[in-house]
Design an enzyme around this catalytic site. Structure first.
Site, PDB file in Angstrom:
ATOM      1  N   CYS A  90       0.670  -1.133  -0.009  1.00 52.16           N
ATOM      2  CA  CYS A  90       0.112   0.047  -0.013  1.00 52.16           C
ATOM      3  C   CYS A  90       0.900   1.341  -0.029  1.00 52.16           C
ATOM      4  CB  CYS A  90      -1.037  -0.077   1.009  1.00 52.16           C
ATOM      5  SG  CYS A  90      -2.544   0.903   0.765  1.00 52.16           S
ATOM      6  N   HIS A 183      -3.075  -5.242   1.642  1.00 53.29           N
ATOM      7  CA  HIS A 183      -2.674  -5.708   2.995  1.00 53.29           C
ATOM      8  C   HIS A 183      -2.429  -6.997   3.516  1.00 53.29           C
ATOM      9  CE1 HIS A 183      -1.987  -1.331   4.392  1.00 53.29           C
ATOM     10  NE2 HIS A 183      -3.190  -1.179   3.609  1.00 53.29           N
ATOM     11  N   GLU A 185      -0.954  -8.432   5.405  1.00 52.02           N
ATOM     12  CA  GLU A 185      -0.428  -8.471   7.013  1.00 52.02           C
ATOM     13  C   GLU A 185      -1.701  -8.606   8.069  1.00 52.02           C
ATOM     14  OE1 GLU A 185       0.250  -6.023   5.000  1.00 52.02           O
ATOM     15  OE2 GLU A 185      -0.348  -4.164   5.886  1.00 52.02           O
TER      16      GLU A 185
HETATM   17  N1  GLN Z   1      -3.731   6.127   1.093  1.00 51.15           N
HETATM   18  C1  GLN Z   1      -2.367   6.028   1.573  1.00 51.15           C
HETATM   19  C2  GLN Z   1      -1.465   6.942   0.862  1.00 51.15           C
HETATM   20  O1  GLN Z   1      -1.614   7.371  -0.075  1.00 51.15           O
HETATM   21  C3  GLN Z   1      -2.149   4.667   1.763  1.00 51.15           C
HETATM   22  C4  GLN Z   1      -3.001   3.770   2.312  1.00 51.15           C
HETATM   23  C5  GLN Z   1      -2.618   2.627   2.969  1.00 51.15           C
HETATM   24  O2  GLN Z   1      -1.290   2.511   3.242  1.00 51.15           O
HETATM   25  N2  GLN Z   1      -3.411   1.630   3.533  1.00 51.15           N
HETATM   26  O3  GLN Z   1      -0.283   6.747   1.284  1.00 51.15           O
END
Ligand code: GLN
Length: 208
Positions: A90, A183, A185
Site C-alpha cells: 500500500c 494488506h 499482513e
Molecule cells: N492512502 C494512503 C497513501 O496514499 C495509503 C493507504 C495505506 O497504506 N493503507 O499513502
C-alpha cells in the site's frame, strides 16, 4: 502463537520492517509466525546485513517525510540497485514506484511501475476482494484494500501477480522486489509473506 509449520525454512533470514510509520507491527507478527525475527528499522545502520526489507502501509506523504528526516531514503533506494528483496504494501508500494500521479510524495524509484494514490472513490475507500494470484496455489487470496493505490503502468520486466476483476494490476514482482496495493499482513493467510521470504532466500536474478 505457535510458529507456522514452514518455520524451519527461514531461520537463516534477517528481514527488516521499516518502522517509522504505519502497520509494521502486523508484518513483524507474521514474520514471527514464520520463524523469522523481524528487525524494526528506523535508522540507516539498521539496514546493514538484511536479507530483505518490508515497507508497510500507512500514509505515504508522512512515510516519505520521516524517511527523509532519518536519512533512510537513499539507503533504502540503494537496496533496489543491489537487487535485494524488498516488498512494499500500500503506502510502501507508493514509495517504491518509479512515478506517481501527484507531486507528493516523491517516490524512491525502486520498481518500474507508475502508481495512482487513493485510486478508489469515497464509497469504496476500503473494500475486500478475492484475488487469483499467479505463482500461488489455486485458492483465491482474500485481499484487504484500505484507501489503496492502484498500479497504472507496469514495466516490461515485471510480472503481474494479481489484477482486480476490471483488469487493473494490484500486485507485481520485479525480480526480488514486490509491491501489493492491499494488506496481506491484516489477514491470517501467510502466503504472501512466505512468497517474500522465498524471494529473500533466492539468489538475485534467479526469479523471473
Ligand atoms: N492512502 C494512503 C497513501 O496514499 C495509503 C493507504 C495505506 O497504506 N493503507 O499513502
Amino acid at each position: 502463537m505457535k510458529p507456522d509449520s514452514a518455520a524451519d525454512r527461514y531461520p537463516h533470514l534477517t528481514v527488516g520492517v521499516l518502522a517509522v510509520q504505519g502497520d509494521f507491527i502486523e508484518h513483524i507478527a507474521i514474520l514471527g509466525r514464520l520463524g523469522v525475527a523481524g528487525r524494526e528499522v528506523r535508522l540507516p545502520e539498521q539496514l546493514d546485513g538484511l536479507d530483505g526489507l518490508i515497507i508497510p502501509g500507512g500514509e505515504s506523504t508522512t512515510l516519505s517525510r520521516l524517511m527523509s528526516l532519518y536519512g533512510l531514503r537513499e539507503p533504502v533506494a540503494q537496496m533496489a540497485r543491489e537487487n535485494k528483496a524488498v516488498w512494499g504494501t500500500c503506502a510502501g508500494m507508493i514509495m517504491m514506484a518509479h512515478e506517481i500521479t501527484e507531486e507528493d510524495p516523491v517516490p524512491l524509484q525502486m520498481m518500474d511501475i507508475g502508481v495512482q494514490r487513493n485510486a478508489f472513490g469515497r464509497q469504496v475507500d476500503s473494500f475486500e476482494q478475492d484475488l487469483d494470484i499467479a505463482d500461488f496455489d489455486s485458492a483465491p487470496f482474500h485481499a484487504i484494500f484500505i484507501r489503496a493505490p492502484v498500479i497504472i503502468r507496469v514495466g516490461d520486466d515485471l510480472k503481474v501477480l494479481a489484477r482486480l476483476p476490471d483488469g487493473r494490476p494490484v500486485a507485481v514482482r520485479q525480480d526480488r522486489m514486490m509491491a501489493t496495493s492491499f494488506h496481506p499482513e491484516l489477514t491470517n493467510d501467510l502466503r504472501f509473506h512466505r512468497y517474500f521470504l522465498d524471494l529473500a532466500s533466492a539468489p538475485p536474478g534467479t526469479r523471473q
